[in-house]
Motif scaffolding. Structure first.
Motif, short mmCIF file in Angstrom:
data_model
loop_
_atom_site.label_atom_id
_atom_site.label_comp_id
_atom_site.label_asym_id
_atom_site.label_seq_id
_atom_site.Cartn_x
_atom_site.Cartn_y
_atom_site.Cartn_z
N LEU B 237 2.69 5.45 28.45
CA LEU B 237 3.50 5.71 27.24
C LEU B 237 3.26 7.12 26.68
CD1 LEU B 237 3.23 2.29 25.38
CD2 LEU B 237 5.04 3.11 26.90
N HIS B 238 2.29 7.82 27.24
CA HIS B 238 2.08 9.21 26.84
C HIS B 238 2.08 10.09 28.09
CE1 HIS B 238 0.58 7.43 23.05
NE2 HIS B 238 0.87 8.60 22.52
N ASP B 239 2.55 11.30 27.91
CA ASP B 239 2.50 12.29 28.98
C ASP B 239 1.06 12.82 29.06
OD1 ASP B 239 4.59 14.86 30.18
OD2 ASP B 239 2.42 14.92 30.21
N PRO B 240 0.41 12.66 30.21
CA PRO B 240 -1.00 13.06 30.27
C PRO B 240 -1.20 14.56 30.07
CG PRO B 240 -0.18 12.46 32.46
CD PRO B 240 0.90 12.12 31.48
N GLU B 241 -0.20 15.36 30.38
CA GLU B 241 -0.34 16.81 30.25
C GLU B 241 -0.16 17.27 28.82
OE1 GLU B 241 -1.42 18.63 32.77
OE2 GLU B 241 -1.45 16.74 33.89
N THR B 242 0.89 16.77 28.18
CA THR B 242 1.26 17.32 26.87
C THR B 242 0.81 16.43 25.72
OG1 THR B 242 3.35 16.11 26.81
CG2 THR B 242 3.35 18.27 27.90
N GLY B 243 0.39 15.22 26.01
CA GLY B 243 0.03 14.30 24.93
C GLY B 243 1.24 13.77 24.17
N ALA B 244 2.45 14.15 24.60
CA ALA B 244 3.66 13.68 23.92
C ALA B 244 3.95 12.23 24.32
CB ALA B 244 4.84 14.56 24.31
N VAL B 247 8.04 7.74 26.07
CA VAL B 247 9.10 6.73 26.03
C VAL B 247 10.45 7.44 26.01
CG1 VAL B 247 10.11 4.84 24.69
CG2 VAL B 247 7.61 5.11 24.80
N PRO B 248 11.30 7.21 27.02
CA PRO B 248 12.57 7.94 27.05
C PRO B 248 13.38 7.74 25.77
CG PRO B 248 12.19 6.84 29.14
CD PRO B 248 11.11 6.37 28.21
N GLY B 249 13.85 8.81 25.21
CA GLY B 249 14.66 8.75 24.00
C GLY B 249 13.87 8.79 22.71
N PHE B 250 12.53 8.75 22.81
CA PHE B 250 11.69 8.65 21.61
C PHE B 250 11.94 9.83 20.65
CE2 PHE B 250 7.66 9.28 19.27
CZ PHE B 250 7.44 8.00 18.77
N TYR B 251 12.13 11.02 21.22
CA TYR B 251 12.27 12.22 20.38
C TYR B 251 13.73 12.55 20.08
CZ TYR B 251 7.29 13.03 21.18
OH TYR B 251 5.93 12.92 21.22
N ASP B 252 14.66 11.72 20.57
CA ASP B 252 16.08 11.99 20.28
C ASP B 252 16.28 12.11 18.77
OD1 ASP B 252 16.55 11.75 22.95
OD2 ASP B 252 17.71 9.90 22.83
N GLY B 253 16.94 13.16 18.35
CA GLY B 253 17.24 13.32 16.93
C GLY B 253 16.13 13.96 16.13
N VAL B 254 14.94 14.12 16.75
CA VAL B 254 13.83 14.76 16.04
C VAL B 254 14.01 16.27 16.15
CG1 VAL B 254 11.34 15.11 15.96
CG2 VAL B 254 12.29 12.84 16.51
N VAL B 255 14.10 16.92 15.01
CA VAL B 255 14.25 18.38 15.02
C VAL B 255 12.86 19.01 15.06
CG1 VAL B 255 15.16 20.37 13.78
CG2 VAL B 255 16.37 18.16 13.69
N PRO B 256 12.59 19.81 16.10
CA PRO B 256 11.26 20.45 16.14
C PRO B 256 11.08 21.32 14.89
CG PRO B 256 12.47 20.78 18.20
CD PRO B 256 13.44 20.22 17.21
#
Lengths: 463, 463
Positions: B237-244, B247-256
């Motif tokens: 559930l986390h990207d081992p490299e980035t710690g992000a 989950v596909p779509g989790f960041y949809d709509g999140v403005v950096p």
């Protein structure tokens, strides 16, 4: 000595032998409960008297810090093989009593099954071995081979003092191999001998993040989550593609099963799909390219046995756990050193632990080495030959996914192989109410042990 | 109306206002314990009398299935903004009593701090708001803006009936924005206003392998291990490299976060290393490329809050758990819909679950949406301006990694932004013994609220 006279003797004396088995089964020799201390003493005394009556020498009830260990020997066959016959006189507690259909300490024959506590584990199989030797002694005035006896009273509580006793008294137990009257056959429909067991080593793993549990809102995202760290470490211990253990060096020294071994396993009648369905398992899993029996019998494993972190009660608590713990055990096969396996596992988990957390370990005290008898071991070949004659189908060499402490210990301490030649079966409810022993197996066993001992005399002594 | 007369009035009347605050603090209005039912009624009655005395209209003690909600209004400034002032009259229980250095219900001033239960949360800050309005009413015969009041009695027990009340009585609470006397400032050394909180959604995840726990020797290697399956799913559930979160779509709509926002955060004096060290954390962690404050305030998270499988007691048990469970919560930021996030998470975990196991879910009842006030909200700009004048340094817009139920609810139900203008501080032990409120902050707050209300009259009404 062919045993023909002894077989005739058995035809006549089986009812008397069975009566003696019943007397033995009436003794409540429960090792784990101090309330049965008198039963334990009576059990040892009963056997000592019987062994002396049969004609064994140096029969002794040896005290230990736990329950007494019986020894004795008959060494009147110079040049013939020496075997150590193993069994135990202690039994499981009879509880829950209200689930028994007859008195657990009053044997009762119903539908071809003798019901009593300990009748299958291990009083019946032990009296099979002793009854066969009585038959040989009675008809030939001695045994065809040299026999040492080791009958313990603490098998049901882990054989705590057996290793110390064996180590301290090698002269009482040294033999060409151990012939065990304990150790049930795998299935009632198939004659089997158990030839190997896996070793075991276990470890508690603790991951720590912050000094205390933290609120997942006020801190979440920027502090280590011990559960997250642990699951990431644990997931990396297996190869996701092959299901193999991914700890570097884990398989060093493990010889992949050869074609012959695999063919022999594949030849064993076994309904893998039905077996798994009976466990409620939707689909088998494990190391790719192996059958269930290969995975469980031939291959080493790494299993998570326990997992805990954070809040585990009902409902939710938005906490970031400071601590996460896992219990891990490895089942090991020949070629693997349990201590080295734990070293490798600790090293890999340490490497996998990120800088934001710490990992520490607590090893389970004691490890078990894997043990295996070579398939060409003469004592084993003979057991399979005798079984095939009785049951009219080839006996199969089967293995145990679990550890067999007695085989492991004798292999490790004395370098002595163990041939299991028991006539109980794994389905005989031996740690449950209504334990039973099949009457037919009792009778088969007596004849089989006579044949086995008679033929063993003619065999070359194993290296 | 500049508030100058009201400031003069405060110079003279502050001791009398403080005496009234002390009377309020003497009332044991503990909402969570039925033993304090009389205290709750007295607290509501005290406030209702005070509000009427100041000059508020339609003052009402509104019954709910729980504790009463007070409302009232002064709508005598046509064309001027309408604000809804929020606070609560209930307090935490005083236990453990033996750890208090003075009676929790007898305020005591020591070293510039007023000690009493609820004095910081929220009786002091609420009386700041009401005292400032009394000053304005007393000196100008009315308020510079229109004010509605919403003072609840169940904040310390989760505001259970507040949403129903607000939904049922929009006419009592409709305003341009909510001005909250509740909500502590982040730190005593920095003037701050809270402008955002994260939402939350949580889920219980259950993985099942076999129908029951199995022996790791007899079955291990060839049957699913629920713990093993679960950790592998959770690790993914986390990207081992980035710690992000992976989950596909989790960041949809999140403005950096834009450069301006990040610069503003970086400009806040904050000793990240010292803060983490104080938590016992060796090293910060989380999404790569972000600071602790960015990770906790601006970025969504997925955290494991609980984990359990197999044997978790002392020692070892070589069991393969049939069931493994995890509790997972996500903190959410604007652009994320809590229900959709749970849909995505369930879909991904379902995809990750291998065929040998099953996964099922139980969602935590209720979700919280993220909420945020635009940094150019006029009510917020004014609060920052007033704070800068008082403290001689720029006020900082800070965020909450946690959920603020009141802001989330008004945002969701009425689309109304919340400006926090409280003069308590997060270090004032408000859920612990020896709760205190800084005397200086009490005095600062009275003047700040007068200035705020006076200047608000001249501002454009927010959209």
């Amino acid at each position: 000595m062919t045993g023909a006279a002894a077989h005739d003797w058995l035809d006549a004396q089986e009812p008397a032998l069975r009566a003696r088995l019943y007397d033995f089964a009436r003794i409540a020799s429960v090792s784990t409960d101090p309330a049965y201390a008198q039963g334990m003493m009576n059990g040892a005394a009963f056997l000592a008297a019987y062994l002396r009556e049969i004609g064994f020498d140096h029969v002794a009830v040896n005290p230990t810090p736990g329950h007494a260990i019986l020894t004795g020997e008959w060494m009147g066959a110079p040049g013939a093989p020496v075997i150590l016959v193993y069994g135990h006189y202690d039994v499981q507690p009879p509880d829950p009593l209200d689930q028994w259909h007859s008195d657990p300490f009053e044997p009762e024959l119903r539908d071809g099954r003798i019901y009593a506590r300990g009748i299958s584990d291990d009083k019946g199989p032990l009296m099979v071995a002793l009854g066969a030797m009585e038959a040989l002694m009675a008809t030939a005035g001695g045994l065809p081979v040299n026999v040492r006896l080791l009958i313990e009273g603490a098998e049901e509580m882990g054989s705590a003092h057996l290793e110390d006793f064996v180590t301290a008294h090698p002269g009482l137990v040294t033999a060409d191999f151990l012939l065990s009257a304990d150790g049930a056959m795998w299935r009632a429909d198939l004659p089997t001998v158990t030839v190997a067991s896996r070793g075991m080593a276990a470890l508690n793993v603790t991951v720590r993040g912050a000094a205390k549990d933290l609120h997942s809102g006020r801190y979440g995202g920027g502090v280590p989550n011990a559960a997250q760290v642990l699951v990431t470490m644990l997931a990396a211990l297996h190869d996701p593609e092959t299901g193999a253990v991914a700890v570097p060096g884990f398989y060093d020294g493990v010889v992949p099963p050869d074609a012959e071994t695999r063919a022999a396993l594949a030849d064993i009648p076994f309904d893998e799909a039905g077996f798994l369905a009976g466990l409620g398992v939707r689909q088998g899993t494990g190391e790719a390219g192996y059958s269930f029996l290969e995975r469980n019998w031939l291959r080493p494993t790494l299993e998570i046995n326990g997992l805990t972190s954070g809040y585990t009660g009902p409902g939710f608590k938005t906490v970031i756990g400071a601590v996460a713990e896992a219990k891990i055990s490895c089942r090991l096969v020949p070629g693997q050193d349990p201590g080295r396996i734990l070293d490798l596992l600790e090293a890999e988990l340490t490497r996998l632990c990120p800088d934001c957390a710490t990992v520490s370990f607590a090893r389970k005290p004691g490890v078990a080495w894997p043990s295996a008898l070579p398939l060409d071991h003469p004592g084993l070949r003979l057991a399979m030959e005798v079984l095939e004659e009785i049951y009219g189908q080839p006996a199969r060499a089967v293995r145990m996914g679990a550890t067999i402490p007695i085989a492991e210990m004798f292999d490790r301490v004395l370098g002595m192989g163990t041939v299991f030649f028991s006539f109980s079966t794994a389905d005989e409810d031996y740690h449950a109410p209504n334990e039973f022993f099949r009457l037919e197996r009792w009778q088969d066993g007596l004849r089989a042990w006579v044949t086995y001992l008679a033929r063993l005399a003619a065999m070359e002594r194993p290296e």
